[in-house]
Design an enzyme around this catalytic site. Structure first.
Site, PDB file in Angstrom:
ATOM      1  N   ARG A  64      -2.290  17.895  -7.446  1.00 22.38           N
ATOM      2  CA  ARG A  64      -2.492  16.454  -7.243  1.00 22.38           C
ATOM      3  C   ARG A  64      -3.905  16.031  -7.642  1.00 22.38           C
ATOM      4  O   ARG A  64      -4.118  14.952  -8.167  1.00 22.38           O
ATOM      5  CB  ARG A  64      -2.300  16.093  -5.764  1.00 22.38           C
ATOM      6  CG  ARG A  64      -0.868  16.135  -5.341  1.00 22.38           C
ATOM      7  CD  ARG A  64      -0.727  15.855  -3.865  1.00 22.38           C
ATOM      8  NE  ARG A  64       0.678  15.735  -3.559  1.00 22.38           N
ATOM      9  CZ  ARG A  64       1.337  14.573  -3.573  1.00 22.38           C
ATOM     10  NH1 ARG A  64       0.698  13.456  -3.807  1.00 22.38           N
ATOM     11  NH2 ARG A  64       2.619  14.537  -3.322  1.00 22.38           N
ATOM     12  N   VAL A  91       0.895   9.710  -2.281  1.00 24.77           N
ATOM     13  CA  VAL A  91      -0.196   9.861  -1.327  1.00 24.77           C
ATOM     14  C   VAL A  91      -1.388  10.443  -2.078  1.00 24.77           C
ATOM     15  O   VAL A  91      -1.248  11.370  -2.871  1.00 24.77           O
ATOM     16  CB  VAL A  91       0.234  10.792  -0.170  1.00 24.77           C
ATOM     17  CG1 VAL A  91      -0.938  11.079   0.745  1.00 24.77           C
ATOM     18  CG2 VAL A  91       1.386  10.159   0.604  1.00 24.77           C
ATOM     19  N   LEU A  92      -2.551   9.853  -1.848  1.00 29.10           N
ATOM     20  CA  LEU A  92      -3.751  10.276  -2.572  1.00 29.10           C
ATOM     21  C   LEU A  92      -4.507  11.344  -1.770  1.00 29.10           C
ATOM     22  O   LEU A  92      -4.514  11.325  -0.538  1.00 29.10           O
ATOM     23  CB  LEU A  92      -4.649   9.062  -2.814  1.00 29.10           C
ATOM     24  CG  LEU A  92      -4.021   8.032  -3.768  1.00 29.10           C
ATOM     25  CD1 LEU A  92      -4.695   6.674  -3.624  1.00 29.10           C
ATOM     26  CD2 LEU A  92      -4.075   8.517  -5.209  1.00 29.10           C
ATOM     27  N   ASN A 106      -4.646  -1.197  -0.232  1.00 26.20           N
ATOM     28  CA  ASN A 106      -3.194  -0.986  -0.328  1.00 26.20           C
ATOM     29  C   ASN A 106      -2.471  -2.098   0.426  1.00 26.20           C
ATOM     30  O   ASN A 106      -3.005  -2.655   1.376  1.00 26.20           O
ATOM     31  CB  ASN A 106      -2.840   0.363   0.318  1.00 26.20           C
ATOM     32  CG  ASN A 106      -1.359   0.675   0.265  1.00 26.20           C
ATOM     33  OD1 ASN A 106      -0.715   0.493  -0.778  1.00 26.20           O
ATOM     34  ND2 ASN A 106      -0.798   1.141   1.369  1.00 26.20           N
ATOM     35  N   HIS A 108       1.002  -2.590   2.623  1.00 28.89           N
ATOM     36  CA  HIS A 108       2.020  -1.786   3.306  1.00 28.89           C
ATOM     37  C   HIS A 108       2.986  -2.735   4.027  1.00 28.89           C
ATOM     38  O   HIS A 108       2.540  -3.662   4.717  1.00 28.89           O
ATOM     39  CB  HIS A 108       1.353  -0.841   4.303  1.00 28.89           C
ATOM     40  CG  HIS A 108       2.336   0.024   5.014  1.00 28.89           C
ATOM     41  ND1 HIS A 108       2.945   1.107   4.409  1.00 28.89           N
ATOM     42  CD2 HIS A 108       2.860  -0.056   6.248  1.00 28.89           C
ATOM     43  CE1 HIS A 108       3.788   1.661   5.264  1.00 28.89           C
ATOM     44  NE2 HIS A 108       3.754   0.974   6.394  1.00 28.89           N
ATOM     45  N   GLU A 141      -8.247   8.689   4.447  1.00 30.63           N
ATOM     46  CA  GLU A 141      -7.495   9.936   4.236  1.00 30.63           C
ATOM     47  C   GLU A 141      -6.197   9.957   5.026  1.00 30.63           C
ATOM     48  O   GLU A 141      -5.179  10.447   4.539  1.00 30.63           O
ATOM     49  CB  GLU A 141      -8.370  11.137   4.579  1.00 30.63           C
ATOM     50  CG  GLU A 141      -9.457  11.324   3.519  1.00 30.63           C
ATOM     51  CD  GLU A 141     -10.436  12.422   3.851  1.00 30.63           C
ATOM     52  OE1 GLU A 141     -10.022  13.446   4.412  1.00 30.63           O
ATOM     53  OE2 GLU A 141     -11.630  12.248   3.546  1.00 30.63           O
ATOM     54  N   GLU A 173       4.248 -11.026   1.258  1.00 30.93           N
ATOM     55  CA  GLU A 173       3.314 -10.076   0.631  1.00 30.93           C
ATOM     56  C   GLU A 173       2.639 -10.721  -0.572  1.00 30.93           C
ATOM     57  O   GLU A 173       1.446 -10.524  -0.815  1.00 30.93           O
ATOM     58  CB  GLU A 173       4.055  -8.817   0.163  1.00 30.93           C
ATOM     59  CG  GLU A 173       4.595  -7.956   1.284  1.00 30.93           C
ATOM     60  CD  GLU A 173       5.251  -6.673   0.768  1.00 30.93           C
ATOM     61  OE1 GLU A 173       4.759  -6.082  -0.204  1.00 30.93           O
ATOM     62  OE2 GLU A 173       6.277  -6.265   1.340  1.00 30.93           O
TER      63      GLU A 173
HETATM   64  C1  GAR Z   1       6.232  -3.581  -1.560  1.00 31.10           C
HETATM   65  O1  GAR Z   1       7.094  -4.063  -0.563  1.00 31.10           O
HETATM   66  C2  GAR Z   1       5.061  -2.848  -0.946  1.00 31.10           C
HETATM   67  O2  GAR Z   1       4.640  -3.403   0.264  1.00 31.10           O
HETATM   68  C3  GAR Z   1       5.663  -1.485  -0.725  1.00 31.10           C
HETATM   69  O3  GAR Z   1       6.458  -1.240  -1.849  1.00 31.10           O
HETATM   70  C4  GAR Z   1       6.912  -2.485  -2.382  1.00 31.10           C
HETATM   71  C5  GAR Z   1       6.523  -2.544  -3.838  1.00 31.10           C
HETATM   72  O4  GAR Z   1       7.134  -3.619  -4.482  1.00 31.10           O
HETATM   73  N1  GAR Z   1       4.652  -0.504  -0.572  1.00 31.10           N
HETATM   74  C6  GAR Z   1       4.791   0.608   0.139  1.00 31.10           C
HETATM   75  O5  GAR Z   1       5.800   0.892   0.739  1.00 31.10           O
HETATM   76  C7  GAR Z   1       3.576   1.513   0.139  1.00 31.10           C
HETATM   77  N2  GAR Z   1       3.761   2.592   1.034  1.00 31.10           N
HETATM   78  P1  GAR Z   1       6.588  -4.151  -5.862  1.00 31.10           P
HETATM   79  O6  GAR Z   1       6.555  -2.952  -6.818  1.00 31.10           O
HETATM   80  O7  GAR Z   1       7.596  -5.171  -6.298  1.00 31.10           O
HETATM   81  O8  GAR Z   1       5.242  -4.724  -5.625  1.00 31.10           O
END
Ligand code: GAR
Length: 188
Positions: A64, A91-92, A106, A108, A141, A173
């Site tokens: 990774r 995961v980074l 990020n 979430h 982390e 979002e």
């Molecule tokens: C979004 O709902 C984002 O919040 C989620 O993935 C989707 C991406 O949609 N992210 C995660 O779950 C991160 N762990 P998009 O590619 O259309 O932006």
């Protein structure tokens, strides 16, 4: 000066689109990198005139950090100042998180600290919650645990499924992420 932002994606890229559409005085998006070849978000970037690259993680196997060193190199070469994860489903490692500490953000799909990890919509429904939401946070982390920049919530309605909830939350979002990215960009 506008902050130079790179967005990391793995798929559809609807949040990337929202970030592109909301570009203003605080930030500009100058690079999009997908770890998945053919991710739909790459086309969104190109349509907006933004450089879009694939860095496939698969040839790196279990290493990774080697993937992240090459990613970091791409970012440094372009003088990137903020890295925004938008549906980046990897995961980074501590290497990357430390290198970009305070400048790595990020989105979430839960009201953190509730439901870090995956399947957040189903977990909110199973728990009988009446409110769900999304969080923009700095990446540390520990997964989905960094300082919260902003949150937005929606009511959970009778008859909601993980899919209807995900769909309604996505609209929220798309407003939240540009606001929070601009806020961070102004602070740095
Ligand atoms: C979004 O709902 C984002 O919040 C989620 O993935 C989707 C991406 O949609 N992210 C995660 O779950 C991160 N762990 P998009 O590619 O259309 O932006």
């Amino acid at each position: 000066m506008k902050k130079r932002v790179a967005v990391l994606i793995s798929g559809r890229g609807s949040n990337l689109q929202a970030l592109l559409d909301a570009r203003q005085d605080a930030y500009d998006i100058v690079l999009v990198v997908s770890n998945v070849p053919g991710a739909a978000g790459l086309e969104r970037a190109r349509a907006a005139g933004v450089e879009a690259l694939v860095l496939d993680h698969k040839p790196y196997g279990k290493d990774r950090e080697a993937f992240e060193r090459d990613l970091d190199h791409l970012l440094v070469l372009r003088n990137i100042q903020i890295v925004a994860l938008a549906g980046f489903m990897r995961v980074l490692t501590p290497f990357f998180v430390r290198a970009w500490a305070g400048r790595l953000v990020n989105i979430h799909p839960s009201l953190l600290p509730k439901y870090p990890g995956i399947n957040t919509h189903a977990r909110a429904l199973e728990a009988g919650d009446d409110v769900h939401g999304a969080t923009v946070h700095l990446v540390v982390e520990e997964v989905d645990a960094g300082e919260i920049i902003g949150q937005a919530s929606i009511p959970i309605l009778a008859g909601d499924t993980p899919e209807t909830l995900a769909q309604r939350l996505l609209e929220v979002e798309h407003k939240l992420y540009p606001e929070c990215l601009a806020k961070l960009a102004r602070q740095l």
